[in-house]
Design a protein around this motif. Structure first.
Motif, short mmCIF file in Angstrom:
data_model
loop_
_atom_site.label_atom_id
_atom_site.label_comp_id
_atom_site.label_asym_id
_atom_site.label_seq_id
_atom_site.Cartn_x
_atom_site.Cartn_y
_atom_site.Cartn_z
N LEU A 129 9.33 -7.08 8.98
CA LEU A 129 9.55 -6.30 7.76
C LEU A 129 8.22 -5.91 7.12
O LEU A 129 8.09 -4.79 6.59
N MET A 130 7.24 -6.80 7.15
CA MET A 130 5.94 -6.48 6.58
C MET A 130 5.29 -5.33 7.34
O MET A 130 4.59 -4.49 6.73
N ALA A 131 5.51 -5.26 8.64
CA ALA A 131 4.96 -4.14 9.42
C ALA A 131 5.54 -2.82 8.94
O ALA A 131 4.81 -1.82 8.82
N ILE A 132 6.83 -2.81 8.64
CA ILE A 132 7.46 -1.58 8.13
C ILE A 132 6.92 -1.24 6.75
O ILE A 132 6.57 -0.09 6.45
N VAL A 133 6.82 -2.26 5.87
CA VAL A 133 6.29 -2.05 4.53
C VAL A 133 4.87 -1.52 4.58
O VAL A 133 4.49 -0.62 3.83
N ALA A 134 4.06 -2.08 5.48
CA ALA A 134 2.67 -1.65 5.59
C ALA A 134 2.57 -0.19 5.99
O ALA A 134 1.71 0.54 5.47
N MET A 135 3.42 0.24 6.90
CA MET A 135 3.38 1.64 7.34
C MET A 135 3.76 2.58 6.20
O MET A 135 3.11 3.60 5.97
N VAL A 136 4.80 2.21 5.44
CA VAL A 136 5.27 3.08 4.36
C VAL A 136 4.30 3.04 3.18
O VAL A 136 3.82 4.09 2.70
N ALA A 137 3.99 1.83 2.70
CA ALA A 137 3.08 1.70 1.55
C ALA A 137 1.68 2.17 1.91
O ALA A 137 1.00 2.81 1.08
N GLY A 138 1.25 1.89 3.13
CA GLY A 138 -0.08 2.33 3.55
C GLY A 138 -0.23 3.83 3.54
O GLY A 138 -1.27 4.36 3.15
N GLY A 139 0.81 4.53 3.97
CA GLY A 139 0.76 5.99 3.93
C GLY A 139 0.61 6.53 2.52
O GLY A 139 -0.17 7.46 2.28
N HIS A 140 1.35 5.94 1.58
CA HIS A 140 1.23 6.38 0.18
C HIS A 140 -0.16 6.07 -0.37
O HIS A 140 -0.73 6.87 -1.13
#
Length: 405
Positions: free
Chosen positions: A156-167
């Motif tokens: 789940l952190m990998a998904i969060v990192a991709m989304v939050a990182g893009g922002h």
């Protein structure tokens, strides 16, 4: 026999059991940030460092080079924890994780940037090793639930990192996602209070004669399983491109299905282990990886590719919990951190070997043939594991647990 008590044994859990479980779950989740927080920044980073030469290559190196240090540091940190205690190693690695990860926001020199990422890999290796060693303090199905949640948290952190990182890239530029590494600081505070202080009452190392090398079949199996685990993440984008999926958004959605299902599968590990013995879970893991790769190889449609990612994700989510669980059940507490560290080295070595192992298949048979070949190999592995399981179950000769896969 002499003994060592670092305050992390099951007897010390007491009322802070849930808080300690949070520390164990947070460790793998934070380590998932090492590559994934940097991933959204790669294109912008490549432009930033284009004057230094191949900007794209440098950006990819920034993302992947910590894995080399994780391979080296994980067993060394396990060995160190046996000498000075898990608490000190854990807190030091958590602090180094946040410092080396977030300091990129202040760095402009490429060599300093690479150096900080190498230190981040050292911290990640120690953090993973000690987190899983602490999971060994839990008993029975509670341990398996904690390991499952740890795997789910990482996915789940990998998904969060991709989304939050893009922002964060959009808001702050290529340095933005590196602020996510500061998430390690609250875990430092939590670990300070819930992991008891080391008390070197007696030392057990010299009296323990457990042969860690007897675990090599499980380490080898872990390397093989990890090669299959990373098929969607490393080889998947090339397969999607070959199937005409040109939209980056669509590619992201297809591959995110893999991460989401991996998180669900990892979170369900405790439930599975109450109903299946470890060998049966290994068979299920290999079979899911194999069938998933076969479906992806033959799909040629977005729906089929998503289905393949979902099936592969089931196996991927189970790899780490089942292998760590088996190591923890076999290695005695005094050498448990070292045994787990070697296992984590095997995991990251499998990640490193994926392009090298799959590359010849891609060259000879195209990307679709590579997925098909890997799928057949893992279905064959599942059959072999099942036959071994049946043979051992039918045998009347008891088999020492330390020699089992």
């Amino acid at each position: 026999m002499t003994m060592m008590n670092d305050g992390s044994t099951a007897a010390a859990l007491g009322h802070n059991e849930n808080a300690k479980a949070c520390v164990v779950v947070a460790g793998p989740a934070l380590v998932a940030l090492i590559p994934m927080a940097a991933a959204p920044a790669l294109p912008a980073m490549a432009v930033q460092f284009a004057a230094e030469g191949d900007g794209a290559l440098f950006a990819q190196l920034v993302m992947t080079i910590p894995a080399v240090m994780v391979i080296l540091a994980a067993p060394l940190m396990g060995y160190l924890a046996e000498r000075i205690g898990r608490r000190l190693v854990l807190l030091s690695c958590l602090f180094l994780f946040s410092l080396s990860g977030a300091c990129v926001m202040l760095l402009s020199d490429p060599w300093l940037l690479i150096g900080s990422r190498l230190l981040l890999g050292v911290a990640g290796g120690g953090l993973l090793t000690i987190s899983f060693a602490l999971a060994g303090d839990f008993q029975g199905h509670l341990r398996e639930r904690v390991l499952g949640f740890a795997g789910a948290g990482a996915a789940l952190m990998a998904i969060v990192a991709m989304v939050a990182g893009g922002h964060l890239v959009d808001l702050l530029g290529w340095r933005g996602p590196f602020v996510l590494y500061l998430l390690g600081l609250p875990v430092v505070l939590l670990g300070w209070f819930v992991v008891a202080r080391h008390r070197a009452v007696e030392r057990i190392f010299n009296d323990v004669r457990f042969p860690i090398h007897s675990l090599w079949p499980l380490y080898l199996l872990t390397i093989i399983l990890t090669i299959g685990l990373f098929m969607p993440g490393i080889q998947g984008p090339f397969l999607l491109e070959a199937d005409g999926v040109e939209s980056a958004t669509t590619r992201g959605l297809v591959l995110s299905a893999y991460s989401l299902v991996a998180a669900i599968a990892a979170g369900s590990f405790g439930y599975l282990r109450r109903r299946l013995e470890p060998r049966a879970v290994l068979v299920l893991t290999a079979l899911a990886l194999g069938i998933g790769c076969l479906v992806m190889a033959t799909a040629h449609s977005v729906f089929g590719l998503i289905l393949g990612c979902v099936i592969t994700g089931i196996g991927a989510g189970l790899v780490e919990p089942i292998t760590v669980s088996m190591i923890l059940s076999r290695a005695p507490e005094p050498v448990r951190a070292r045994a787990v560290g070697l296992l984590l080295s095997a995991v990251f070595l499998g990640q490193f070997l994926n392009p090298l192992a799959v590359g010849p298949l891609r060259t000879l048979y195209s990307i679709h043939g590579a997925f098909f070949g890997v799928g057949l190999i893992f279905v064959g592995l599942a059959i072999m594991l099942w036959l071994v399981k049946r043979k051992r179950a039918d045998s009347s000769v008891p088999v020492p647990s330390n020699s089992e896969l």
